[in-house]
Design a protein around this motif. Structure first.
Motif, PDB file in Angstrom:
ATOM      1  N   UNK A 166       0.819  -1.211   0.000  1.00 37.72           N
ATOM      2  CA  UNK A 166       0.000   0.000   0.000  1.00 37.72           C
ATOM      3  C   UNK A 166       0.853   1.261   0.000  1.00 37.72           C
ATOM      4  N   UNK A 167       1.955   1.215   0.763  1.00 36.96           N
ATOM      5  CA  UNK A 167       2.871   2.362   0.757  1.00 36.96           C
ATOM      6  C   UNK A 167       3.512   2.523  -0.614  1.00 36.96           C
ATOM      7  N   UNK A 168       3.920   1.410  -1.234  1.00 40.19           N
ATOM      8  CA  UNK A 168       4.504   1.470  -2.576  1.00 40.19           C
ATOM      9  C   UNK A 168       3.497   2.084  -3.548  1.00 40.19           C
ATOM     10  N   UNK A 199       3.284   4.806  -7.089  1.00 40.68           N
ATOM     11  CA  UNK A 199       2.260   4.794  -8.116  1.00 40.68           C
ATOM     12  C   UNK A 199       1.488   3.491  -8.151  1.00 40.68           C
ATOM     13  N   UNK A 200       0.342   3.537  -8.831  1.00 37.46           N
ATOM     14  CA  UNK A 200      -0.550   2.378  -8.869  1.00 37.46           C
ATOM     15  C   UNK A 200       0.105   1.171  -9.529  1.00 37.46           C
ATOM     16  N   UNK A 201       0.793   1.390 -10.652  1.00 39.43           N
ATOM     17  CA  UNK A 201       1.399   0.271 -11.371  1.00 39.43           C
ATOM     18  C   UNK A 201       2.414  -0.458 -10.498  1.00 39.43           C
ATOM     19  N   UNK A 202       3.279   0.306  -9.824  1.00 43.69           N
ATOM     20  CA  UNK A 202       4.281  -0.305  -8.949  1.00 43.69           C
ATOM     21  C   UNK A 202       3.625  -1.021  -7.771  1.00 43.69           C
ATOM     22  N   UNK A 203       2.525  -0.454  -7.257  1.00 43.49           N
ATOM     23  CA  UNK A 203       1.808  -1.114  -6.167  1.00 43.49           C
ATOM     24  C   UNK A 203       1.223  -2.446  -6.603  1.00 43.49           C
ATOM     25  N   UNK A 204       0.636  -2.474  -7.795  1.00 43.86           N
ATOM     26  CA  UNK A 204       0.091  -3.730  -8.323  1.00 43.86           C
ATOM     27  C   UNK A 204       1.205  -4.742  -8.575  1.00 43.86           C
ATOM     28  N   UNK A 205       2.324  -4.260  -9.084  1.00 46.23           N
ATOM     29  CA  UNK A 205       3.450  -5.154  -9.344  1.00 46.23           C
ATOM     30  C   UNK A 205       3.975  -5.767  -8.050  1.00 46.23           C
ATOM     31  N   UNK A 206       4.055  -4.959  -6.979  1.00 43.70           N
ATOM     32  CA  UNK A 206       4.534  -5.483  -5.697  1.00 43.70           C
ATOM     33  C   UNK A 206       3.602  -6.558  -5.163  1.00 43.70           C
ATOM     34  N   UNK A 207       2.302  -6.270  -5.138  1.00 42.32           N
ATOM     35  CA  UNK A 207       1.337  -7.237  -4.594  1.00 42.32           C
ATOM     36  C   UNK A 207       1.337  -8.512  -5.433  1.00 42.32           C
ATOM     37  N   UNK A 208       1.399  -8.365  -6.752  1.00 47.85           N
ATOM     38  CA  UNK A 208       1.443  -9.543  -7.629  1.00 47.85           C
ATOM     39  C   UNK A 208       2.700 -10.362  -7.361  1.00 47.85           C
ATOM     40  N   UNK A 209       3.843  -9.681  -7.243  1.00 47.88           N
ATOM     41  CA  UNK A 209       5.095 -10.377  -6.945  1.00 47.88           C
ATOM     42  C   UNK A 209       5.054 -11.066  -5.602  1.00 47.88           C
ATOM     43  N   UNK A 210       4.460 -10.407  -4.604  1.00 50.79           N
ATOM     44  CA  UNK A 210       4.349 -11.001  -3.271  1.00 50.79           C
ATOM     45  C   UNK A 210       3.521 -12.276  -3.305  1.00 50.79           C
ATOM     46  N   UNK A 211       2.391 -12.245  -3.986  1.00 48.22           N
ATOM     47  CA  UNK A 211       1.517 -13.425  -4.067  1.00 48.22           C
ATOM     48  C   UNK A 211       2.213 -14.563  -4.810  1.00 48.22           C
ATOM     49  N   UNK A 212       2.895 -14.235  -5.905  1.00 44.94           N
ATOM     50  CA  UNK A 212       3.595 -15.262  -6.670  1.00 44.94           C
ATOM     51  C   UNK A 212       4.704 -15.889  -5.838  1.00 44.94           C
TER      52      UNK A 212
END
Length: 334
Positions: A63-65, A70-83
């Protein structure tokens, strides 16, 4: 203090330092306060609570990211974390097999995992740094990552349990036993002990079976990192996002272990879901990056990963629903 705003691997130095201060603080709180008693066995309920806490902390960091980068980096972080969490599950099962095969008691498994995670943080950092340098110099390296991920997924999909390597007779452990002095009996939670040399009689350092288990766990982590690191590079090539999502997943790996290791037989079909995740990520690189046919946003990868993981878990629990009942009856008879 201008150096704190100097860019390093694409982000200011203060972001890298701040993240590592956070990691050190979390590990100090976990190991120094929550688990001061090294002999205490972590139960399944506590393991699930700790895993949930680490996951929530990871999502909060995401959420901080999102807010700062930005939104794209936040989505990328969460996606990477789940993977990374998803792929870590197979790693957990392999670690459980290793510790069981080497006869490591549950009271000592926590110590092996703690040192194993510290080593994993360093190894992942080196591998991610190398991967970032390769991708920055030659973008076609992503195509190699794609080919490897598809190969690894197909291999995992069609491999059989009897094809799994025998831990006790693995080449790496045989090599270590030939080259190092290793005691036959465990010595509590010690990795090294001083005992007489059978030839000279002088006191020398010996490795214990616990040290052998730690080495095997680290080797397993390196092998799995070869899958997980290219997988996250398929989502983003930002070194900060790749590194932080990996480290948060590794921090939750130790607590996740004690929950999943107690229910290994209930997740018999999870490996199939993980195989499809690897194949999907590899195909995503081919379609989006190599051929440039479709630009898949991070949330699509996240949705597909969550769907495959959920199907694998639910199907495994449904197909093995009789296992827990059999265990309950056996425990009742005892």
């Amino acid at each position: 203090m201008d150096f704190l705003h100097t860019l390093w691997l694409g982000q200011p130095v203060w972001m890298w330092l701040g993240f590592h201060v956070l990691v050190v603080g979390l590990m100090a709180f976990d190991l120094g306060l929550l688990h001061r008693d090294k002999d205490r066995v972590i139960e399944v309920k506590e393991s699930l609570v700790l895993t949930g806490c680490y996951l929530l902390l990871g999502l909060a960091f995401g959420g901080w990211v999102w807010w700062y980068m930005g939104r794209t980096q936040g989505e990328e972080f969460v996606t990477g974390l789940v993977i990374e969490y998803s792929l870590s599950m197979d790693n957990v099962f392999v670690i459980a097999v290793i510790l069981t095969a080497l006869g490591v008691p549950r009271s000592a498994q926590h110590r092996v995992l703690v040192w194993g995670i510290l080593a994993a943080v360093l190894l992942r950092g080196l591998m991610i740094g190398l991967g970032s340098a390769l991708v920055a110099q030659a973008h076609w390296v992503l195509s190699l990552f794609a080919a490897f991920l598809i190969y690894a997924g197909l291999k995992m999909l069609f491999s059989k349990e009897e094809d799994e390597a025998d831990v006790e007779n693995s080449a790496s452990l045989r090599f270590l036993r030939r080259r190092l002095r290793i005691t036959r009996e465990p010595h509590g939670q010690k990795f090294l002990v001083r005992l007489p040399d059978p030839t000279t009689g002088k006191a020398v350092l010996w490795f214990t079976p616990l040290a052998l288990a730690l080495t095997a766990v680290n080797i397993a982590d390196v092998i799995f990192a070869v899958d997980s690191v290219p997988a996250i590079f398929a989502i983003t090539t930002d070194p900060f996002i790749v590194y932080t999502s990996n480290i948060f997943a590794i921090l939750g790996l130790r607590s996740l272990y004690f929950a999943l290791a107690a229910m290994v037989e209930r997740f018999a079909y999870l490996k199939t879901a993980l195989a499809f995740i690897l194949i999907f990520i590899g195909c995503k690189i081919v379609v989006a990056d190599t051929l440039g046919l479709v630009d898949l946003p991070p949330w699509v990868s996240l949705a597909v990963t969550l769907a495959l993981l959920t199907i694998g878990i639910v199907y495994s629990l449904w197909r093995t629903r009789g296992v827990s009942q059999a265990h309950d009856k056996a425990a009742h008879r005892v």
